[in-house]
Design an enzyme around this catalytic site. Structure first.
Site, mmCIF file in Angstrom:
data_model
loop_
_atom_site.group_PDB
_atom_site.id
_atom_site.type_symbol
_atom_site.label_atom_id
_atom_site.label_comp_id
_atom_site.label_asym_id
_atom_site.label_seq_id
_atom_site.Cartn_x
_atom_site.Cartn_y
_atom_site.Cartn_z
ATOM 1 N N TYR A 53 24.921 22.927 55.722
ATOM 2 C CA TYR A 53 25.226 24.213 56.369
ATOM 3 C C TYR A 53 24.284 24.322 57.556
ATOM 4 C CZ TYR A 53 27.611 25.542 52.010
ATOM 5 O OH TYR A 53 28.453 25.604 50.929
ATOM 6 N N PRO A 113 33.512 32.298 53.466
ATOM 7 C CA PRO A 113 33.342 31.070 52.672
ATOM 8 C C PRO A 113 31.936 30.481 52.673
ATOM 9 C CG PRO A 113 34.722 30.667 54.603
ATOM 10 C CD PRO A 113 34.479 32.120 54.557
ATOM 11 N N HIS A 127 27.330 17.393 42.610
ATOM 12 C CA HIS A 127 26.299 17.530 43.646
ATOM 13 C C HIS A 127 25.090 18.261 43.072
ATOM 14 C CE1 HIS A 127 28.620 16.774 47.624
ATOM 15 N NE2 HIS A 127 28.954 15.922 46.684
ATOM 16 N N LYS A 174 32.027 30.812 47.444
ATOM 17 C CA LYS A 174 32.172 31.692 46.279
ATOM 18 C C LYS A 174 33.608 32.155 45.984
ATOM 19 C CE LYS A 174 28.138 31.706 44.679
ATOM 20 N NZ LYS A 174 28.249 30.275 44.430
ATOM 21 N N TYR A 193 23.885 29.775 44.329
ATOM 22 C CA TYR A 193 24.831 28.741 44.747
ATOM 23 C C TYR A 193 25.496 28.063 43.543
ATOM 24 C CZ TYR A 193 26.839 25.230 47.843
ATOM 25 O OH TYR A 193 27.722 24.458 48.549
HETATM 26 C C1 LIG Z 1 42.064 29.650 54.895
HETATM 27 C C2 LIG Z 1 41.182 29.837 53.688
HETATM 28 C C3 LIG Z 1 40.101 28.968 53.486
HETATM 29 C C4 LIG Z 1 39.265 29.141 52.382
HETATM 30 N N1 LIG Z 1 38.209 28.293 52.213
HETATM 31 C C5 LIG Z 1 37.390 28.496 51.151
HETATM 32 C C6 LIG Z 1 36.270 27.668 50.932
HETATM 33 O O1 LIG Z 1 35.993 26.758 51.706
HETATM 34 N N2 LIG Z 1 35.497 27.921 49.848
HETATM 35 C C7 LIG Z 1 35.775 28.937 48.956
HETATM 36 O O2 LIG Z 1 35.081 29.117 47.959
HETATM 37 N N3 LIG Z 1 36.838 29.722 49.137
HETATM 38 C C8 LIG Z 1 37.637 29.516 50.201
HETATM 39 N N4 LIG Z 1 38.694 30.320 50.367
HETATM 40 C C9 LIG Z 1 38.923 31.319 49.355
HETATM 41 C C10 LIG Z 1 39.652 30.740 48.150
HETATM 42 O O3 LIG Z 1 40.597 29.813 48.558
HETATM 43 C C11 LIG Z 1 40.280 31.914 47.433
HETATM 44 O O4 LIG Z 1 39.231 32.748 46.985
HETATM 45 C C12 LIG Z 1 41.193 31.532 46.278
HETATM 46 O O5 LIG Z 1 42.353 30.899 46.763
HETATM 47 C C13 LIG Z 1 41.572 32.768 45.480
HETATM 48 O O6 LIG Z 1 42.603 32.473 44.589
HETATM 49 P P1 LIG Z 1 43.696 33.555 44.194
HETATM 50 O O7 LIG Z 1 44.584 32.878 43.237
HETATM 51 O O8 LIG Z 1 43.009 34.801 43.801
HETATM 52 O O9 LIG Z 1 44.445 33.897 45.550
HETATM 53 P P2 LIG Z 1 45.409 32.973 46.413
HETATM 54 O O10 LIG Z 1 44.920 31.581 46.410
HETATM 55 O O11 LIG Z 1 45.556 33.665 47.720
HETATM 56 O O12 LIG Z 1 46.788 33.002 45.636
HETATM 57 C C14 LIG Z 1 47.616 34.124 45.635
HETATM 58 C C15 LIG Z 1 49.045 33.680 45.398
HETATM 59 O O13 LIG Z 1 49.887 34.829 45.355
HETATM 60 C C16 LIG Z 1 51.056 34.579 46.098
HETATM 61 N N5 LIG Z 1 51.606 35.858 46.558
HETATM 62 C C17 LIG Z 1 51.193 36.631 47.589
HETATM 63 N N6 LIG Z 1 51.937 37.725 47.683
HETATM 64 C C18 LIG Z 1 52.857 37.655 46.692
HETATM 65 C C19 LIG Z 1 53.902 38.509 46.289
HETATM 66 N N7 LIG Z 1 54.163 39.648 46.927
HETATM 67 N N8 LIG Z 1 54.650 38.138 45.230
HETATM 68 C C20 LIG Z 1 54.390 36.985 44.562
HETATM 69 N N9 LIG Z 1 53.410 36.139 44.907
HETATM 70 C C21 LIG Z 1 52.646 36.475 45.964
HETATM 71 C C22 LIG Z 1 50.584 33.702 47.247
HETATM 72 O O14 LIG Z 1 51.641 32.953 47.800
HETATM 73 C C23 LIG Z 1 49.572 32.803 46.519
HETATM 74 O O15 LIG Z 1 50.137 31.651 45.998
HETATM 75 C C24 LIG Z 1 39.527 30.182 51.463
HETATM 76 C C25 LIG Z 1 40.605 31.030 51.664
HETATM 77 C C26 LIG Z 1 41.420 30.888 52.765
HETATM 78 C C27 LIG Z 1 42.570 31.855 52.988
#
Ligand SMILES: Cc1cc2nc3c(=O)[nH]c(=O)nc-3n(C[C@H](O)[C@H](O)[C@H](O)COP(=O)(O)OP(=O)(O)OC[C@H]3O[C@@H](n4cnc5c(N)ncnc54)[C@H](O)[C@@H]3O)c2cc1C
Length: 390
Positions: free
Chosen positions: A201, A293, A72, A297, A385
């Site tokens: 948006y 969101p 995009h 980011k 962005y």
């Molecule tokens: C509902 C939702 C919608 C979103 N939409 C957007 C969007 O549109 N655009 C955007 O940029 N970002 C979005 N985000 C944010 C983005 O998805 C996150 O920033 C991203 O997933 C971060 O990745 P992560 O691996 O740090 O955390 P996570 O994806 O949360 O992964 C963490 C992992 O750790 C595991 N875990 C948790 N506790 C434990 C434990 N005690 N022991 C072992 N494992 C554990 C969890 O099961 C999970 O698999 C959204 C987030 C959510 C919750």
């Protein structure tokens, strides 16, 4: 069991870190509380900055992304029916973003991990980091009723906002900054062609809306809703009616409806924990920070943390230098706060804050008018962005 780096969490942060370390010959085991299928069923982000795309390339996980990702070169801001395209490429010297679902990123990383035979332990219960301030860091967990322990050099807390890693740090050692917003996003995923080729948006008196997509045949739409709403209150028809009302008329006419594949409400929050290192324990991704969101980011910020952390660890193991891991927290936080600012600002400009009054509403309009009349203002949005440099 013994490993060099024990990673807690198999979300995008943990999987990407594991893969970059494996490519550098560093052994890492991942402990994940949920099943692989559950992790893959979470519908989340979908807009990838170039920095994340390049990390996925380095991790050897970009073949499908290159085939299926949608490049995009711009997106649209709409304000009470008026629209302004932000031409990302023109304003940033040719840069762009790629639309490719977080679920697909996760799947590609999981497949790559499986292909090289690295260890990921799913459905690990009671995962607990120990002695990360001392000389024998280790992580215990329970699986099928048996307690195990993994000894390691370092622990990477990649376990999201509700994970155990941040909670394991003594309160006095960590500062936490938070803003919770008085609304959430109701998201709907459907196999219908997107109403617009680029993301829109939209600010509207009824509330914010975002027209987004995951592919040319799969749309991801959102509307701002009060936190008191429940998903059950929103039939697909009610969602589409409300969504259309908030979009510019010509776009609303192009919205194709279809049964939802997924529908959920996500609360919006800004959050940062400081620092990101506690002895041998590092925090990365949503374990350390959350952004609303608006601005896309969250996933990208997780990737920049992983970039700094993986470089620091690789430097440590290859060159015996602790410089990179010593600087991890300050380098990552410098970028995190800038992304927090952009996400907070986009959220503040585009949502309805009814309790904030008429003055705040006129400020939002003034922001939009400024963006439509100033190349400098539009450039500021564009460079944030597409992602600030690592
Ligand atoms: C509902 C939702 C919608 C979103 N939409 C957007 C969007 O549109 N655009 C955007 O940029 N970002 C979005 N985000 C944010 C983005 O998805 C996150 O920033 C991203 O997933 C971060 O990745 P992560 O691996 O740090 O955390 P996570 O994806 O949360 O992964 C963490 C992992 O750790 C595991 N875990 C948790 N506790 C434990 C434990 N005690 N022991 C072992 N494992 C554990 C969890 O099961 C999970 O698999 C959204 C987030 C959510 C919750």
């Amino acid at each position: 069991m013994r490993t060099q780096v024990c990673i807690i969490g198999a979300g995008p942060s943990g999987l990407l870190l594991g893969q970059l370390l494996a490519k550098a010959g560093i052994d890492a085991v991942i402990l994940e509380a949920r099943s692989a299928d559950y992790v893959l069923s979470r519908i989340r982000a979908g807009v990838l900055e170039t920095g994340l795309v390049e990390l996925l390339e380095r991790a050897g996980c970009s073949d499908r992304l290159k085939k299926e990702g949608l490049v995009h070169h711009g997106f649209c801001l709409a304000f009470d029916g008026r629209a302004q395209r932000i031409n990302l490429s023109d304003l940033t010297g040719g840069r762009s973003v790629v639309v490719y679902g977080q679920t697909e990123v996760t799947r590609d990383l999981m497949d790559a991990r499986a292909a090289i035979g690295t260890v990921t332990i799913y459905e690990a219960e009671d995962v607990t980091p120990h002695d990360f301030d001392g000389s024998r860091p280790r992580v215990s967990y329970r699986k099928d009723g048996i307690t195990h322990e993994i000894e390691c050099d370092f622990i990477a807390g990649c376990d999201g906002f509700h994970g155990v890693s941040r909670r394991s740090v003594a309160g006095a050692a960590i500062a936490q900054f938070e803003r919770a917003y008085p609304f959430g996003w109701l998201g709907l995923l459907a196999d219908v062609p997107p109403a617009s080729e680029e993301l829109i948006y939209a600010h509207h008196e009824r509330g914010f809306a975002l027209a987004s997509m995951r592919s040319t045949t799969r749309s991801r739409y959102y509307i701002q809703v009060p936190l008191t709403n429940r998903v059950e209150d929103w039939s697909d028809d009610r969602f589409f009616d409300e969504f259309r009302r908030r979009l510019p008329e010509d776009v609303a006419e192009r919205v194709v409806t279809g049964p939802s594949l997924e529908k959920s409400i996500a609360p919006l929050r800004s959050f940062v924990a400081e620092p990101l290192r506690f002895g041998k324990l590092f925090l990365a991704g949503d374990a350390a920070h959350i952004v609303p969101p608006t601005g896309a980011k969250g996933l990208n910020l997780a990737a920049s943390d992983v970039h700094y952390l993986s470089s620091g660890l690789i430097e440590y193991y290859r060159e015996g230098s602790a410089g990179g891991i010593d600087n991890y927290s300050s380098r990552a936080l410098a970028r995190i706060w800038k992304a927090e600012r952009f996400s907070w600002w986009m959220t503040s400009m585009l949502h309805q804050f009814h309790e904030a009054g008429d003055f705040a509403a006129r400020m939002q309009l003034a922001e939009f008018d400024y963006i439509t009349s100033s190349t400098a203002a539009a450039t500021t949005i564009a460079e944030n962005y597409v992602g600030l440099p690592f």
